[in-house]
Design a protein around this motif. Structure first.
Motif, PDB file in Angstrom:
ATOM      1  N   LEU A   1       0.814  -1.213   0.000  1.00 23.41           N
ATOM      2  CA  LEU A   1       0.000   0.000   0.000  1.00 23.41           C
ATOM      3  C   LEU A   1       0.850   1.266   0.000  1.00 23.41           C
ATOM      4  CD1 LEU A   1      -2.859  -1.080   2.427  1.00 23.41           C
ATOM      5  CD2 LEU A   1      -2.982  -0.766  -0.056  1.00 23.41           C
ATOM      6  N   THR A   2       1.991   1.237   0.676  1.00 25.20           N
ATOM      7  CA  THR A   2       2.873   2.400   0.643  1.00 25.20           C
ATOM      8  C   THR A   2       3.433   2.619  -0.759  1.00 25.20           C
ATOM      9  OG1 THR A   2       3.510   1.972   2.947  1.00 25.20           O
ATOM     10  CG2 THR A   2       4.880   3.493   1.703  1.00 25.20           C
ATOM     11  N   ALA A   3       3.832   1.528  -1.420  1.00 23.08           N
ATOM     12  CA  ALA A   3       4.297   1.639  -2.810  1.00 23.08           C
ATOM     13  C   ALA A   3       3.195   2.200  -3.701  1.00 23.08           C
ATOM     14  CB  ALA A   3       4.750   0.274  -3.313  1.00 23.08           C
ATOM     15  N   PHE A   4       1.967   1.753  -3.470  1.00 22.47           N
ATOM     16  CA  PHE A   4       0.839   2.262  -4.250  1.00 22.47           C
ATOM     17  C   PHE A   4       0.577   3.746  -3.984  1.00 22.47           C
ATOM     18  CE2 PHE A   4      -3.675   3.298  -3.392  1.00 22.47           C
ATOM     19  CZ  PHE A   4      -4.067   3.562  -4.699  1.00 22.47           C
ATOM     20  N   LEU A   5       0.534   4.127  -2.715  1.00 20.82           N
ATOM     21  CA  LEU A   5       0.193   5.501  -2.351  1.00 20.82           C
ATOM     22  C   LEU A   5       1.203   6.511  -2.878  1.00 20.82           C
ATOM     23  CD1 LEU A   5      -0.983   5.003   1.346  1.00 20.82           C
ATOM     24  CD2 LEU A   5      -2.407   5.533  -0.633  1.00 20.82           C
ATOM     25  N   ILE A   6       2.461   6.109  -2.935  1.00 16.15           N
ATOM     26  CA  ILE A   6       3.494   7.047  -3.340  1.00 16.15           C
ATOM     27  C   ILE A   6       3.671   7.118  -4.856  1.00 16.15           C
ATOM     28  CG2 ILE A   6       5.502   5.522  -3.374  1.00 16.15           C
ATOM     29  CD1 ILE A   6       7.042   7.646  -1.824  1.00 16.15           C
ATOM     30  N   SER A   7       3.129   6.134  -5.582  1.00 17.39           N
ATOM     31  CA  SER A   7       3.408   6.072  -7.022  1.00 17.39           C
ATOM     32  C   SER A   7       2.210   6.317  -7.933  1.00 17.39           C
ATOM     33  CB  SER A   7       4.018   4.705  -7.371  1.00 17.39           C
ATOM     34  OG  SER A   7       3.121   3.655  -7.077  1.00 17.39           O
TER      35      SER A   7
END
Length: 255
Positions: free
Chosen positions: A124-130
């Motif tokens: 989810l962090t990878a998703f939120l930042i990209s």
């Protein structure tokens, strides 16, 4: 040596020069490996722990790609909605900009509470930042469609949906690939940051473990592996872009 050959080899030449200068400075000033390891020390620890690094790198890679895949789907859908409607653009874009300004590392503790320690917070962090660069570029490509071109297509009988799908989306492809090259690097950053605080595997976890054990060469090796994975994905998207949107680069190919 022609210009194309020089461009092809220039990154490698710069890399070699950087490594030589780095190694030379570490040896000349006798820099402690616990403070700033030399390239030779980093390579030594990389070879010593290559199997451990490979395991953590694989975890970071597939988690990043999972979050990045979600970011592509959400980013394209939101970008299409925002770019196809002036009202949606005016309403959603400021809110998304404000959301993007929030530090994504601050979401990690919240995600841990919701999903526990493991792959959930990292994906989810990878998703939120990209997802934001993808959304913005798709929306920009659609919103900047020339009014004159749209008027001509309307006169020829094209509906709004036809204009968006058959003209707007193909025209947005250079924007899309540009966003992918930016977003993939951010996705690796997001995964690594999350793994540093909410995982027991991955390069982020390796960095924390190596730092705690004062194995700075191993920590730098982990960082270089993340950079290498991001660079490979960046070049992959560049290759796909050149072979699918060559029409958008015709003006610069002769330079």
């Amino acid at each position: 040596m022609n210009k194309k050959t020089l461009e092809r080899w220039s990154p490698w030449v710069l890399l070699v020069i950087t490594l030589v200068v780095w190694e030379g400075l570490c040896r000349a000033f006798n820099v402690s490996e616990f403070v700033f390891p030399s390239p030779s020390r980093i390579w030594q620890q990389f070879m010593e722990f290559k199997e451990v690094i490979a395991g953590h790198a694989w975890r970071t890679f597939w988690v990043t790609m999972a979050g990045f895949g979600i970011a592509i789907v959400v980013g394209v859908l939101l970008g299409f909605v925002i770019g196809s409607s002036r009202i949606a653009y005016a309403a959603v874009y400021p809110l998304m900009t404000a959301f993007n300004a929030l530090p994504k590392a601050a979401f990690v503790p919240i995600l841990v509470v919701w999903f526990g320690i493991g792959i959930g917070p990292a994906i989810l962090t990878a998703f939120l930042i990209s997802f934001f660069p993808i959304m913005v570029n798709i929306a920009t490509g659609l919103a900047t469609l020339e009014p004159e071109l749209e008027d001509v297509l309307r006169v020829l009988g094209a509906k709004r949906w036809d204009v968006l799908v058959k003209v707007g989306l193909p025209r947005s492809m250079p924007y899309f690939y540009g966003s992918l090259k930016v977003a993939i690097t951010l996705a690796f950053v997001g995964t690594t940051v999350s793994e540093m605080t909410a995982a027991n595997e991955g390069i982020g976890y390796l960095l924390i473990s190596a730092g705690s054990a004062m194995q700075m060469g191993l920590a730098f090796a982990g960082l270089l592996v993340v950079g290498a994975m991001a660079m490979v994905m960046y070049e992959l998207f560049s290759y796909i872009e050149k072979h699918t949107t060559a029409w958008a680069h015709r003006g610069s190919q002769g330079e």
